[in-house]
Design an enzyme around this catalytic site. Structure first.
Site, PDB file in Angstrom:
ATOM      1  N   GLU A 174       0.821  -1.215   0.000  1.00  0.00           N
ATOM      2  CA  GLU A 174       0.000   0.000   0.000  1.00  0.00           C
ATOM      3  C   GLU A 174       0.853   1.262   0.000  1.00  0.00           C
ATOM      4  O   GLU A 174       0.388   2.357   0.310  1.00  0.00           O
ATOM      5  CB  GLU A 174      -0.954  -0.022   1.195  1.00  0.00           C
ATOM      6  CG  GLU A 174      -1.920  -1.207   1.179  1.00  0.00           C
ATOM      7  CD  GLU A 174      -3.125  -1.016   0.240  1.00  0.00           C
ATOM      8  OE1 GLU A 174      -3.698   0.075   0.209  1.00  0.00           O
ATOM      9  OE2 GLU A 174      -3.493  -1.998  -0.459  1.00  0.00           O
ATOM     10  N   HIS A 250      -4.919   1.471   7.133  1.00  0.00           N
ATOM     11  CA  HIS A 250      -3.519   1.793   6.834  1.00  0.00           C
ATOM     12  C   HIS A 250      -2.883   2.282   8.131  1.00  0.00           C
ATOM     13  O   HIS A 250      -3.559   2.925   8.954  1.00  0.00           O
ATOM     14  CB  HIS A 250      -3.401   2.939   5.809  1.00  0.00           C
ATOM     15  CG  HIS A 250      -3.741   2.554   4.404  1.00  0.00           C
ATOM     16  ND1 HIS A 250      -4.502   3.358   3.582  1.00  0.00           N
ATOM     17  CD2 HIS A 250      -3.412   1.482   3.664  1.00  0.00           C
ATOM     18  CE1 HIS A 250      -4.629   2.790   2.406  1.00  0.00           C
ATOM     19  NE2 HIS A 250      -3.979   1.644   2.418  1.00  0.00           N
ATOM     20  N   CYS A 371      -3.126  11.189   3.582  1.00  0.00           N
ATOM     21  CA  CYS A 371      -3.403  10.290   2.444  1.00  0.00           C
ATOM     22  C   CYS A 371      -3.200  11.018   1.127  1.00  0.00           C
ATOM     23  O   CYS A 371      -2.863  10.417   0.116  1.00  0.00           O
ATOM     24  CB  CYS A 371      -4.849   9.821   2.450  1.00  0.00           C
ATOM     25  SG  CYS A 371      -5.351   8.952   3.905  1.00  0.00           S
TER      26      CYS A 371
HETATM   27  O1  SUG Z   1      -7.778   2.880  -0.193  1.00  0.00           O
HETATM   28  N1  SUG Z   1     -10.566   4.992  -0.149  1.00  0.00           N
HETATM   29  C1  SUG Z   1      -9.151   4.819  -0.033  1.00  0.00           C
HETATM   30  C2  SUG Z   1      -8.615   5.742   1.019  1.00  0.00           C
HETATM   31  C3  SUG Z   1      -7.122   5.740   1.053  1.00  0.00           C
HETATM   32  C4  SUG Z   1      -6.563   6.493   2.205  1.00  0.00           C
HETATM   33  N2  SUG Z   1      -5.143   6.507   2.138  1.00  0.00           N
HETATM   34  C5  SUG Z   1      -4.323   6.451   3.193  1.00  0.00           C
HETATM   35  N3  SUG Z   1      -4.744   6.117   4.378  1.00  0.00           N
HETATM   36  N4  SUG Z   1      -3.079   6.662   2.985  1.00  0.00           N
HETATM   37  C6  SUG Z   1      -8.799   3.359   0.290  1.00  0.00           C
HETATM   38  O2  SUG Z   1      -9.572   2.722   1.039  1.00  0.00           O
HETATM   39  C7  SUG Z   1     -12.743   4.652  -1.200  1.00  0.00           C
HETATM   40  C8  SUG Z   1     -13.322   4.693  -2.593  1.00  0.00           C
HETATM   41  C9  SUG Z   1     -14.810   4.575  -2.611  1.00  0.00           C
HETATM   42  O3  SUG Z   1     -15.385   3.891  -1.759  1.00  0.00           O
HETATM   43  O4  SUG Z   1     -15.437   5.180  -3.522  1.00  0.00           O
HETATM   44  C10 SUG Z   1     -11.254   4.453  -1.200  1.00  0.00           C
HETATM   45  O5  SUG Z   1     -10.695   3.872  -2.101  1.00  0.00           O
END
Ligand code: SUG
Length: 448
Positions: A174, A250, A371
């Site tokens: 990730e 994460h 993020c």
């Molecule tokens: O991978 N959300 C992302 C959020 C990422 C956050 N990044 C960090 N913590 N670094 C994920 O879960 C949601 C998309 C949706 O449901 O439409 C999404 O992909």
């Protein structure tokens, strides 16, 4: 030579929507099916970039991806013209169309893991694009991510790029969301801290029971090998599986590090004492003095952390050596978190100031300030070798704001994703964007 941490923020793409695609990410699950406002989302992100630039931090921008991803839908068997591919997917497999429309590449902390030149065997800055293979909608990001990073950091004398790890769960990666670096100065060798959720090959490590652990130990180790990191410059730690089961998908949802400081929740890790001792010892060998700020569960619960994104803040070093936290407004809305932050900044410690940003559009999908940014530590020579088109300036902010105003919709719901016109709008916008950012051809529609 001077060195900097440069924050490259993901520009929110024109198809930003709430697809409910990320099981284990509480915000994504609970806001599913709401209509989104892509224009507002992009402007909120740009406002953060501008504010940091104006505070004197080095700021860059990372382009969004082509969505809907028609090529990905073709790989899943939908054929015909591009418009027919979208119509057929909408009719027969709406969840796949929604996934192929996600603007999730905005969360560029997940784009790649980056090791600065001071840490690597060949003295170059190394990038490994993350395979993000835990979620289908994110697993389709890395080929374009690699092309965009390649266009931003093109100079091979200074920058080395690695393809994503094998796309299987055993190497789930990730990117920087599970990676932090500690150092005295950004240009000096530091300690890279890899946090994994489970081991794919060694069952002595416990795994969460409910939600997936996205990052494996084996993926982190592979990235460290690819980047040529020395054993003395690496620490691995396991995320507490219980917090993954509470929505900490994460590690950057429960800890953040910068310089010599780790800011973390009491429940974030397993074997915390041993981990802290290892970080302290290895950073001392690199000439640094490790410091940790532990937030006790009695002050802030894991649930508070997940709802407020307290730890998904940006911890930034100011010229006087003190630190600043960039937090989302949800921290202000949570009484316990806000009280904690007031106490933290007035306690005389290193973290002296908190700045609050409205990132609600991204937050509703589980993406906070941290993020939205990929950190790249660069010395002056390396910074000069970055494609200047992606470094934030007042004129670039002006151009990007005008570009968003011109091309983005202010409302998007699931039915809009089936509109073939949306694809044309996105391609027109992205074609113009590659000219603004001087990226060349990076999108499938520009290449094929
Ligand atoms: O991978 N959300 C992302 C959020 C990422 C956050 N990044 C960090 N913590 N670094 C994920 O879960 C949601 C998309 C949706 O449901 O439409 C999404 O992909």
């Amino acid at each position: 030579m001077k060195s900097y941490e440069v924050n490259f923020d993901g520009l929110v793409g024109p198809t930003h929507n709430y697809g409910g695609l990320s099981y284990g990410n509480v915000a994504s699950q609970s806001n599913s099916q709401q209509s989104s406002n892509p224009k507002e989302a992009a402007l909120q992100g740009l406002a953060k970039m501008k504010a940091l630039m104006e505070m004197g931090f080095q700021q860059g921008v990372l382009a969004p991806q082509e969505r809907p991803d028609v090529a990905a839908l073709r790989r899943l068997g939908f054929g015909g013209t591009d418009a027919q591919v979208i119509e057929r997917a909408a009719k027969d497999a709406m969840p796949l169309l929604v996934a192929s429309c996600s603007a999730s590449s905005m969360w560029v902390a997940n784009a790649a893991t980056v090791s600065p030149s001071a840490d690597t065997a060949d003295g170059r800055v190394h990038f490994t694009a993350a395979n993000l293979n835990c979620k289908y909608h994110r697993s389709i990001e890395h080929p374009t991510t690699s092309r965009v990073l390649g266009a931003m950091f093109a100079n091979q004398q200074h920058f080395a790029h690695h393809a994503a790890l094998p796309a299987v769960a055993q190497f789930g990666d990730e990117g920087a969301a599970n990676h932090t670096r500690f150092c005295r100065e950004y240009g000096e060798a530091g300690v890279e801290f890899f946090v994994f959720g489970r081991s794919a090959f060694d069952n002595r490590y416990p795994a969460p029971q409910k939600y997936p652990a996205r990052q494996t130990l084996e993926a982190s180790q592979a990235v460290a090998r690819l980047h040529g990191l020395r054993d003395e410059g690496v620490v691995y730690a396991q995320q507490n599986p219980n917090v993954i089961d509470q929505g900490v998908f994460h590690n950057d949802v429960i800890a953040v590090g910068n310089g010599e400081v780790l800011f973390y929740h009491e429940d974030a890790f397993l074997e915390t004492e041993q981990m802290l001792a290892e970080l302290e010892g290895k950073l001392a060998k690199a000439g640094g003095k490790f410091q940790s700020v532990c937030v006790p569960r009695s002050a802030v619960t894991v649930d508070d952390a997940v709802r407020s994104y307290l730890f998904n803040s940006q911890l930034l070093s100011r010229p006087d050596g003190s630190m600043l936290l960039i937090v989302p407004q949800e921290c202000q809305a949570n009484e316990r978190v806000w009280t904690y932050l007031q106490g933290l900044t007035s306690s005389g410690g290193l973290i002296r100031e908190v700045k609050v940003f409205d990132l609600k559009q991204s937050m509703q999908n589980g993406g906070g300030p941290a993020c939205l940014r990929l950190r790249v530590a660069l010395n002056e020579t390396e910074l000069a070798a970055v494609n200047p088109g992606v470094i934030m300036t007042a004129p670039l902010y002006g151009s990007l704001t005008a570009w968003v105003e011109k091309h983005y919709r202010d409302r998007l719901s699931e039915t809009d994703l089936a509109d073939p016109q949306l694809l044309l709008e996105c391609r027109t916008a992205l074609d113009e964007l590659t000219q603004i950012l001087k990226l060349g051809a990076v999108y499938p529609f520009q290449i094929n």
